[in-house]
Design a protein around this motif. Structure first.
Motif, PDB file in Angstrom:
ATOM      1  N   SER A  86       0.830  -1.211   0.000  1.00 35.91           N
ATOM      2  CA  SER A  86       0.000   0.000   0.000  1.00 35.91           C
ATOM      3  C   SER A  86       0.863   1.259   0.000  1.00 35.91           C
ATOM      4  N   SER A  87       2.155   1.087   0.168  1.00 30.73           N
ATOM      5  CA  SER A  87       3.035   2.260   0.232  1.00 30.73           C
ATOM      6  C   SER A  87       3.295   2.846  -1.148  1.00 30.73           C
ATOM      7  N   GLU A  88       3.124   4.161  -1.222  1.00 31.89           N
ATOM      8  CA  GLU A  88       3.445   4.834  -2.476  1.00 31.89           C
ATOM      9  C   GLU A  88       4.728   5.638  -2.323  1.00 31.89           C
ATOM     10  N   ASN A  89       5.373   5.416  -1.219  1.00 30.99           N
ATOM     11  CA  ASN A  89       6.599   6.161  -0.919  1.00 30.99           C
ATOM     12  C   ASN A  89       7.690   5.845  -1.930  1.00 30.99           C
ATOM     13  N   PRO A  90       8.171   6.874  -2.620  1.00 27.32           N
ATOM     14  CA  PRO A  90       9.199   6.641  -3.645  1.00 27.32           C
ATOM     15  C   PRO A  90      10.420   5.920  -3.097  1.00 27.32           C
ATOM     16  N   LYS A 107      -1.357  -1.454  -3.846  1.00 26.43           N
ATOM     17  CA  LYS A 107      -2.614  -2.174  -3.639  1.00 26.43           C
ATOM     18  C   LYS A 107      -3.775  -1.311  -4.125  1.00 26.43           C
TER      19      LYS A 107
END
Lengths: 134, 740
Positions: A86-90, A107
């Protein structure tokens, strides 16, 4: 076995298995702990899975360490790994890539999208992609 | 030559007169000076031939020793000088009683560089010794009555000194800051007019005379009508007569005394804290010689008086000082408790005016003026502050009792601000505290109109002649306040230190708070990111379950109002969370400044935006070499959001047109993103930069209300500003300004 999923969120596991069941002729296993997944993989030496779906947030160890162990293993290092987080952290995306993940997917926010995603993944990694011989 | 310059030259000439090298003595005594090395006589006053026979210059002192009868004291002159030289004590043997031709004389000796000076004065007081001693005891007891005021002590002293000296008038003269003086005590013959309260100008006792008064505390002129007697010498240097008892008098001074009708004078210095405080000045209207012992006795009384003055002023000063220290402490406490300079100094019962005798005070801080008491108008205070900081006055504490003398424009403020004391808080910010004292119309009684009479001598030099009339002359002093007292200045100094300490403390506190704020901000940013991330998973799950429910129960969404709304709301919330994370992420981190080409960025954005739909004309009017220093990703985001908005909120009734242009200035660069879209209502403008606020309620246009918040945040991270002007129906102009 075709797909090994490492995912601890019970709800998401539920959606994932529902989506996978929709696919024809796919064998899959879902593990809530990294340790269980590794154990299973080491018992599968004869017929390795065609790919692994891997979450980052796991209760016993994070997905990155799991990935590192996988890539360090002579037997398992060629298995394609698709990160499903679920992480969108680059930073997470970059780290996964550096550690040798083959793809990174966030996700989706609903079941219909999950179905589409699972369909796409199976199409690509199980039907089109060619793995090097182990 | 102007009158003014003439006066200046004359005063200078008067001050330049080397009165200690005058080269003559008064005629009532005799002078010899012998070399310290060989006792050869090197200087003689012309009149010594009346005392001694034969040629003296160049001879050893033996030549006169034989003529002197020293039977009273018992040793010869040579023996005396030997002892004095050996013990380095001359004063202790003064006066030395001798007899010459049957006449008693006092011999007084002192050292003047390489010479021993011997002065012979008539001795008229053979039996006075004892009387003087008991008199002295009596006077000292009189003076030592503790609770006497200074004025009483001075008055008593003049009476006692008059009794001792037998002079017609004994005055105590006190110097002011400008060396003019005032008669503060007087004892006189009843028929004489009083001088008490009269002022004398500074030129009456010129600088070099004051210097001599500090060195040599007594000065006696026995008869102003006697001719001075020259000192002869075989040396080519003039004898230094600084300590000479018989030193003759400057002709100007003789004239001065004559003009006053004085025939004989005697003065004694009053020295307090090493500084000439005043003089005991005695006048006689017929010639009068005061013998050495009497002079010594009055010197003792005067030096005792000096101590008393020191003590009294000290005591007065120290009680004032203690009082003011307490006030400053209270002010300091108030400042710290209020944590505010302004209220701490002006908002309590104890305030800036509690220190000293000022009638008004002003605190000039952060371009705001707070006043206490009677002060000029703020605009006039500002003028004074400006003038002060532009002047060449470099002191951080400055005071004057005549502001108009320094700043002529202050003449019109004299009623409230003739006196000013200023303490500098910050020269750079022009911050200060000022105290004001009102004009004090004081009528000063001068002893004679203090106009200088200048005469031109044979050689064309201008010299000062003493005034001829000493009749009381009244003069009103204007544009002048009461003087600033030492304790007032000290209190201001102390306050300045306290304020500096407070400001330092405050600066540290600000730094600390600033640091905490930055940290809190970072934490909040991280927190909002983490929170939204954690919220995302369960929300996604809800959404999935809803979808599954709809799917597995084969529900037609068209028929299920509730499910439809539930799904729509989860979607909305998912979007919001996504935007919060986006905001938190894009605005995190410091900007590393690099030269970024904005033309290229705009071109890039245009190609991206027109790829999908081509319904808007975007005109990049920037020059190809338009640069801004900043972070390229953030700058891209800024322009992307603004141009995207411009395209998004287009006017359905017109062809969409967006243009980007800039204006260059010396220190900044402005970018304009102008559209012909729907525009923003004026009451909404202030909200558009807030998170989740959307001015446009048209639900057909998708938006989260985060885009402009991000732009605002990113622009401010570049130390820039973002402004908008808009007209409903005609479009909007967004202006982004960056520093160069």
């Amino acid at each position: 076995m075709d797909i090994v999923c490492v995912e601890d969120n019970e709800d998401f596991t539920f959606f994932l298995s529902k989506a996978l069941k929709n696919q024809e002729n796919i064998e899959y296993g879902i593990y809530g702990l990294a340790a269980d997944a590794l154990m299973a993989l080491s018992n599968m030496e004869v017929s390795l899975p065609k790919m692994i779906l891997l979450d980052i947030d796991l209760p016993d160890k994070d997905g990155f360490s799991f990935l590192r162990e996988l890539r360090d293993s002579n037997v398992l290092k060629h298995i394609p790994v698709v990160m499903l987080s679920s992480s969108e952290n680059p930073r997470d995306i970059q780290k996964a890539c550096q550690l040798g993940a083959n793809a990174y997917v966030t996700k989706p926010g609903g079941f219909s999208q999950i179905k589409v995603l699972v369909q796409d993944i199976c199409d690509f990694w199980l039907r089109h992609h060619r793995n090097p011989a182990a | 030559m102007s009158q003014n310059n003439m006066i200046k030259e004359a005063i200078k000439n008067c001050e330049d007169e080397k009165i200690h090298l005058i080269g003559s003595i008064q005629s009532h005594g005799y002078l010899l000076a012998v070399s310290k090395e060989d006792y050869c006589i090197r200087y003689v006053s012309e009149n010594v031939k009346l005392l001694f026979s034969g040629v003296l210059l160049g001879k050893r002192i033996d030549v006169i020793d034989q003529q002197i009868d020293t039977s009273v004291t018992g040793s010869t002159l040579i023996e005396l000088l030997n002892t004095q030289l050996r013990t380095e004590n001359f004063d202790g043997y003064n006066p030395y009683h001798i007899t010459l031709n049957g006449v008693p004389y006092n011999l007084i000796t002192h050292i003047s560089s390489d010479f021993i000076v011997l002065e012979f004065e008539p001795d008229s007081s053979e039996t006075k010794g004892l009387e003087i001693n008991s008199f002295l005891g009596d006077v000292l007891i009189h003076l030592n009555i503790a609770n006497k005021s200074l004025r009483d002590i001075l008055a008593t002293t003049t009476i006692k000194l008059k009794e001792l000296l037998g002079m017609d008038r004994v005055m105590i003269y006190q110097f002011d800051d400008d060396w003019s003086g005032e008669v503060v005590a007087e004892a006189k013959e009843s028929h004489l007019e009083t001088f008490l309260g009269l002022h004398f100008p500074a030129t009456d006792i010129p600088r070099q005379a004051r210097v001599l008064y500090v060195k040599n505390k007594t000065r006696h002129i026995a008869n102003v009508f006697s001719e001075p007697v020259n000192i002869l010498s075989d040396q080519n240097i003039t004898l230094d007569q600084s300590f000479c008892q018989l030193r003759s008098v400057s002709p100007v001074h003789i004239q001065y005394l004559k003009n006053m009708g004085v025939s004989a004078s005697f003065s004694i210095s009053l020295i307090c804290h090493g500084k000439l405080w005043g003089l005991v000045s005695c006048h006689n209207y017929s010639s009068k010689f005061i013998d050495y012992k009497t002079r010594k006795a009055s010197e003792i009384i005067s030096s005792y008086l000096s101590n008393m003055i020191e003590l009294k002023t000290e005591k007065k000063l120290s009680s004032k000082r203690a009082e003011n220290e307490q006030i400053v402490d209270t002010l300091d406490k108030q400042i710290r408790e209020d944590w505010n300079l302004r209220t701490g100094l002006s908002g309590h019962q104890v305030n800036l005016l509690s220190i000293g005798k000022a009638q008004g005070a002003a605190l000039c801080m952060q371009e705001e003026i707070t006043t206490v008491g009677d002060t000029p108008q703020p605009k006039d205070i500002l003028r004074i502050v400006e003038a002060f900081y532009e002047s060449d006055i470099n002191e951080d504490i400055f005071h004057t009792s005549s502001l108009a003398k320094i700043f002529p424009f202050a003449e019109e403020l004299k009623e409230l601000a003739s006196g000013m004391m200023i303490i500098v808080i910050s020269r750079e910010l022009k911050e200060c505290i000022i105290w004001f004292k009102p004009e004090q119309l004081e009528s000063v009684s001068w002893a004679g109109k203090p106009d200088k009479v200048i005469s031109q001598g044979d050689e064309g030099h201008y010299s000062l002649s003493p005034r001829t009339s000493f009749e009381k002359w009244e003069n009103t002093v204007t544009s002048t306040s009461q003087n600033w007292r030492p304790y007032e200045i000290e209190a201001a100094t102390l306050l300045k230190d306290k304020i500096s300490a407070y400001l330092k403390l405050k600066a540290n506190e600000m730094r600390r708070l600033n640091y905490k704020l930055t940290q809190a901000y970072e934490e909040l940013n991280t927190f909002s990111y983490t929170l939204s991330h954690d919220l995302k998973t369960p929300l996604n799950n809800i959404h999935s379950y809803l979808e599954l429910y709809v799917e597995e129960e084969e529900i037609d969404l068209e028929d299920s109002f509730y499910l439809n709304k539930a799904l729509a709301n989860t979607k909305l919330m998912q979007n919001m969370i996504k935007e919060v994370m986006n905001y938190a992420q894009t605005t995190q981190g410091e900007v590393e400044f690099k030269k970024v080409n904005i033309y290229d960025i705009i071109e890039n954005i245009i190609s991206q935006l027109t790829k999908d739909s081509n319904d808007c004309f975007i005109d990049n009017q920037l020059a190809k070499d338009t640069y801004v220093s900043g972070n390229s990703v953030m700058l891209f985001q800024i322009f992307l959001n603004l141009i995207e908005n411009a395209v998004k909120y287009q006017n359905k009734n017109a062809d969409c047109f967006v243009k980007i242009y800039n204006k260059q200035y010396e220190d900044k660069i402005e970018f304009y993103i102008e559209d012909n879209g729907v525009g923003i209502e004026s009451q909404s403008i202030e909200h558009i930069f807030k998170l989740f606020k959307r001015a446009n309620k048209d639900s057909s246009i998708k938006g989260s209300g985060v885009g402009l918040s991000i732009v605002k945040k990113l622009v401010s991270k570049h130390n820039g500003t973002l402004e908008v002007t808009s007209e409903v129906g005609n479009g909007s102009i967004f202006k982004v300004t960056f520093n160069k």
